[in-house]
Write an enzyme that holds these catalytic residues in place. Structure first.
Site, PDB file in Angstrom:
ATOM      1  N   ALA A  33     101.266  10.812  -1.222  1.00 24.45           N
ATOM      2  CA  ALA A  33     101.148  11.988  -1.728  1.00 24.45           C
ATOM      3  C   ALA A  33      99.579  11.876  -2.280  1.00 24.45           C
ATOM      4  CB  ALA A  33     102.106  12.626  -2.887  1.00 24.45           C
ATOM      5  N   GLY A  65     103.929  15.534   3.548  1.00 20.15           N
ATOM      6  CA  GLY A  65     103.035  16.474   4.045  1.00 20.15           C
ATOM      7  C   GLY A  65     102.630  15.947   5.681  1.00 20.15           C
ATOM      8  N   ARG A  91      85.833  16.394   0.518  1.00 27.03           N
ATOM      9  CA  ARG A  91      87.262  16.827  -0.550  1.00 27.03           C
ATOM     10  C   ARG A  91      86.809  18.044  -0.936  1.00 27.03           C
ATOM     11  NH1 ARG A  91      91.114  12.853  -3.359  1.00 27.03           N
ATOM     12  NH2 ARG A  91      91.600  12.250  -1.234  1.00 27.03           N
ATOM     13  N   LYS A 107      81.877   9.283   0.396  1.00 26.18           N
ATOM     14  CA  LYS A 107      82.660  10.513   0.193  1.00 26.18           C
ATOM     15  C   LYS A 107      81.775  11.537  -0.188  1.00 26.18           C
ATOM     16  CE  LYS A 107      87.581  10.840   0.413  1.00 26.18           C
ATOM     17  NZ  LYS A 107      88.192  10.305   1.514  1.00 26.18           N
ATOM     18  N   THR A 118      96.864   8.251  11.534  1.00 24.45           N
ATOM     19  CA  THR A 118      97.039   7.590  10.105  1.00 24.45           C
ATOM     20  C   THR A 118      98.596   7.223  10.142  1.00 24.45           C
ATOM     21  OG1 THR A 118      95.249   8.949   9.226  1.00 24.45           O
ATOM     22  CG2 THR A 118      96.967   7.917   7.674  1.00 24.45           C
ATOM     23  N   VAL A 174     101.042  13.255   7.056  1.00 22.57           N
ATOM     24  CA  VAL A 174     101.332  12.089   7.126  1.00 22.57           C
ATOM     25  C   VAL A 174     102.564  11.513   7.020  1.00 22.57           C
ATOM     26  CG1 VAL A 174     100.637   9.574   6.991  1.00 22.57           C
ATOM     27  CG2 VAL A 174      98.849  11.163   6.769  1.00 22.57           C
ATOM     28  N   GLY A 175     103.139  11.772   5.655  1.00 18.57           N
ATOM     29  CA  GLY A 175     104.362  11.552   5.309  1.00 18.57           C
ATOM     30  C   GLY A 175     105.394  11.918   6.196  1.00 18.57           C
ATOM     31  N   GLY A 222     105.828  12.566  -0.815  1.00 20.28           N
ATOM     32  CA  GLY A 222     104.934  13.137  -0.132  1.00 20.28           C
ATOM     33  C   GLY A 222     105.055  13.640   1.140  1.00 20.28           C
TER      34      GLY A 222
HETATM   35  N1  LIG Z   1      95.591  12.744   6.818  1.00 17.63           N
HETATM   36  C1  LIG Z   1      95.106  11.547   6.753  1.00 17.63           C
HETATM   37  O1  LIG Z   1      94.564  11.071   8.105  1.00 17.63           O
HETATM   38  C2  LIG Z   1      94.702  10.573   5.752  1.00 17.63           C
HETATM   39  C3  LIG Z   1      94.116   9.550   6.002  1.00 17.63           C
HETATM   40  C4  LIG Z   1      93.966   8.407   5.039  1.00 17.63           C
HETATM   41  C5  LIG Z   1      94.685   8.933   3.745  1.00 17.63           C
HETATM   42  N2  LIG Z   1      95.390   9.947   3.540  1.00 17.63           N
HETATM   43  C6  LIG Z   1      95.826  10.147   2.276  1.00 17.63           C
HETATM   44  O2  LIG Z   1      97.218  10.193   2.350  1.00 17.63           O
HETATM   45  C7  LIG Z   1      98.202  11.179   1.532  1.00 17.63           C
HETATM   46  C8  LIG Z   1      98.591  12.190   2.314  1.00 17.63           C
HETATM   47  O3  LIG Z   1      97.631  12.738   3.258  1.00 17.63           O
HETATM   48  P1  LIG Z   1      98.263  13.969   4.042  1.00 17.63           P
HETATM   49  O4  LIG Z   1      97.189  14.525   4.995  1.00 17.63           O
HETATM   50  O5  LIG Z   1      99.613  13.929   4.440  1.00 17.63           O
HETATM   51  O6  LIG Z   1      98.250  15.233   2.934  1.00 17.63           O
HETATM   52  P2  LIG Z   1      99.237  16.536   2.806  1.00 17.63           P
HETATM   53  O7  LIG Z   1      98.241  17.513   1.841  1.00 17.63           O
HETATM   54  O8  LIG Z   1      99.486  17.226   4.331  1.00 17.63           O
HETATM   55  O9  LIG Z   1     100.612  16.337   2.129  1.00 17.63           O
HETATM   56  C9  LIG Z   1     100.429  15.685   0.930  1.00 17.63           C
HETATM   57  C10 LIG Z   1     101.888  16.041   0.291  1.00 17.63           C
HETATM   58  O10 LIG Z   1     102.266  15.603  -1.075  1.00 17.63           O
HETATM   59  C11 LIG Z   1     102.806  16.391  -1.731  1.00 17.63           C
HETATM   60  N3  LIG Z   1     102.501  15.948  -3.311  1.00 17.63           N
HETATM   61  C12 LIG Z   1     101.358  16.299  -4.062  1.00 17.63           C
HETATM   62  N4  LIG Z   1     101.490  15.681  -4.958  1.00 17.63           N
HETATM   63  C13 LIG Z   1     102.661  15.170  -5.132  1.00 17.63           C
HETATM   64  C14 LIG Z   1     103.368  14.407  -6.112  1.00 17.63           C
HETATM   65  N5  LIG Z   1     102.777  14.052  -7.288  1.00 17.63           N
HETATM   66  N6  LIG Z   1     104.797  13.809  -5.815  1.00 17.63           N
HETATM   67  C15 LIG Z   1     105.186  14.274  -4.591  1.00 17.63           C
HETATM   68  N7  LIG Z   1     104.603  14.835  -3.592  1.00 17.63           N
HETATM   69  C16 LIG Z   1     103.408  15.423  -4.004  1.00 17.63           C
HETATM   70  C17 LIG Z   1     102.295  17.844  -1.493  1.00 17.63           C
HETATM   71  O11 LIG Z   1     102.882  18.855  -1.867  1.00 17.63           O
HETATM   72  C18 LIG Z   1     102.258  17.810   0.216  1.00 17.63           C
HETATM   73  O12 LIG Z   1     103.379  18.158   0.687  1.00 17.63           O
HETATM   74  C19 LIG Z   1      96.935  11.814   0.707  1.00 17.63           C
HETATM   75  O13 LIG Z   1      96.715  10.946  -0.515  1.00 17.63           O
HETATM   76  C20 LIG Z   1      95.639  11.324   1.649  1.00 17.63           C
HETATM   77  O14 LIG Z   1      94.333  11.167   0.966  1.00 17.63           O
HETATM   78  C21 LIG Z   1      95.326  10.886   4.504  1.00 17.63           C
END
Ligand SMILES: NC(=O)c1ccc[n+]([C@@H]2O[C@H](COP(=O)([O-])OP(=O)(O)OC[C@H]3O[C@@H](n4cnc5c(N)ncnc54)[C@H](O)[C@@H]3O)[C@@H](O)[C@H]2O)c1
Length: 341
Positions: free
Chosen positions: A236, A181, A39, A75, A149, A183-184, A179
């Site tokens: 998020a 992003g 990270r 981590k 994911t 995954v969302g 969120g």
């Molecule tokens: N990408 C993976 O494979 C993976 C695996 C396990 C866990 N995760 C976890 O899942 C979550 C999402 O991962 P991602 O890869 O989609 O990340 P990402 O950075 O692509 O998307 C996260 C989104 O959340 C938004 N955001 C940030 N703070 C916010 C808030 N307070 N309220 C609303 N939106 C907010 C950001 O603007 C962004 O669009 C993270 O917590 C990450 O640690 C991801």
């Protein structure tokens, strides 16, 4: 007075090129080498970065154990200053420093991308150590783990929906995805494809147009946790489920990929007492690590790795069967895999 150190190994080191604090936390290697993302984010000092590394590495132990993986939890964190600018040169120096730091673990800690780092950044780490996952496909890795994911989250959502609503279908359900992003957005697409009414929320207002183009509604971030709906998908950041937010949630099911969603474990009791089913994040978010390790460490093909990810649905079914508190059940499952001590 003695205090128990719950983590097996924690090292903090100042990067010789970048001057930045670098942290590697290994919570447990009881089941095998520790794995967990690298990270890179801004913190209010290295102690805040350390606290994050400690929490996240412990969650990785649970995630691997509950998913049946023979790996432990770790981590790494590159601590960026809250206010100082991050030039491309500083970023490159920090990644090179971290690559050398990870190399010193000789494979007992292995990294992949995480918040603030990408598969392309893993190529920089790889110059110093082979113990790096998720390189871009053209470099022989499996790339971004967002898609598997999301597959795992959708499997967990289906199992949760069957338990709560009596049907694994999302048709006619209203779902808030907090969120939008990597995954969302994929989870939202899967839910909408199955007939759900999707409401999206993101602190990045720029995502609003993308959400609208996909036919989703929009909820302001301040309202996301109190919006009346059937399901909430935290996708998020961590720490969003607090005693205060748990008291005003207006959904019946909470399942999402965000790591460490609870501010503390008592929030799981509050949710259970309110009749809200919460699927522990370390179960629902394991699809990426299950897919990556299946492909890169075990040599599974994509289809076999995806089938394994879909098995997350079976784990959720097992946890929810007769369970009052799914967190307690999930930790008991972890405890049955981990040797005591
Ligand atoms: N990408 C993976 O494979 C993976 C695996 C396990 C866990 N995760 C976890 O899942 C979550 C999402 O991962 P991602 O890869 O989609 O990340 P990402 O950075 O692509 O998307 C996260 C989104 O959340 C938004 N955001 C940030 N703070 C916010 C808030 N307070 N309220 C609303 N939106 C907010 C950001 O603007 C962004 O669009 C993270 O917590 C990450 O640690 C991801």
């Amino acid at each position: 007075m003695t205090q128990t150190l719950e983590h097996e190994e924690v090292r903090i080191h100042r990067g010789p090129r970048s001057g930045l604090p670098l942290i590697v936390a290994v919570h447990s290697r009881a089941l095998g080498p520790a794995v967990g993302g690298c990270r890179m984010r801004r913190y209010d000092g290295w102690r805040a970065g350390l606290a994050d590394a400690l929490r996240l590495s412990e969650a990785m132990t649970y995630k691997c154990a509950v998913s049946g993986l023979d790996f432990g939890g770790g981590k790494s964190v590159i601590v960026l200053d809250r206010n100082a600018p991050v030039t491309p040169e500083l970023r490159a120096a920090a990644l090179t420093d971290m690559g050398e730091f990870i190399a010193s673990f000789d494979g007992t800690y292995r990294a992949g991308p995480d918040v603030g780092t990408s598969p392309a950044d893993m190529v920089v780490l790889r110059r110093s150590t082979p113990h790096v996952y998720c390189l871009p496909e053209e470099h022989g890795g499996t790339g971004d783990s967002g898609a598997p994911t999301a597959t795992g989250v959708l499997a967990a959502l289906r199992a949760g929906a069957r338990h709560v609503f009596g049907s694994a279908s999302f048709a006619g359900r209203t779902v808030v995805v907090s969120g939008f992003g990597s995954v969302g957005s994929r989870v939202a697409a899967g839910l909408a494809a199955d007939g759900a009414r999707v409401l999206v929320s993101d602190v990045d207002g720029g995502r609003r147009d993308a959400a609208r183009r996909s036919g989703y509604g929009w909820v302001e971030p301040a309202d996301a946790l109190g919006t009346a709906a059937d399901i909430l998908v935290p996708a998020a950041v961590g720490g969003v489920l607090t005693p205060e937010t748990a008291a005003r949630l207006a959904v019946r099911l909470v399942v999402g990929p965000a790591n460490n969603q609870l501010s503390d474990d008592t929030v799981a009791d509050t949710l259970a007492a309110r009749g809200i089913v919460w699927v522990p994040d370390f179960v629902a978010s394991a699809g990426g690590v299950v897919h990556t390790l299946g492909r890169e460490s075990e040599g599974l093909d994509h289809g076999a790795a995806v089938r394994r990810v879909e098995g997350i649905g079976d784990t959720v079914r097992l946890l929810l069967k007769g369970a009052e508190n799914p967190l307690r059940e999930a930790k008991a499952l972890v405890g049955r895999r981990l040797p005591p001590g």
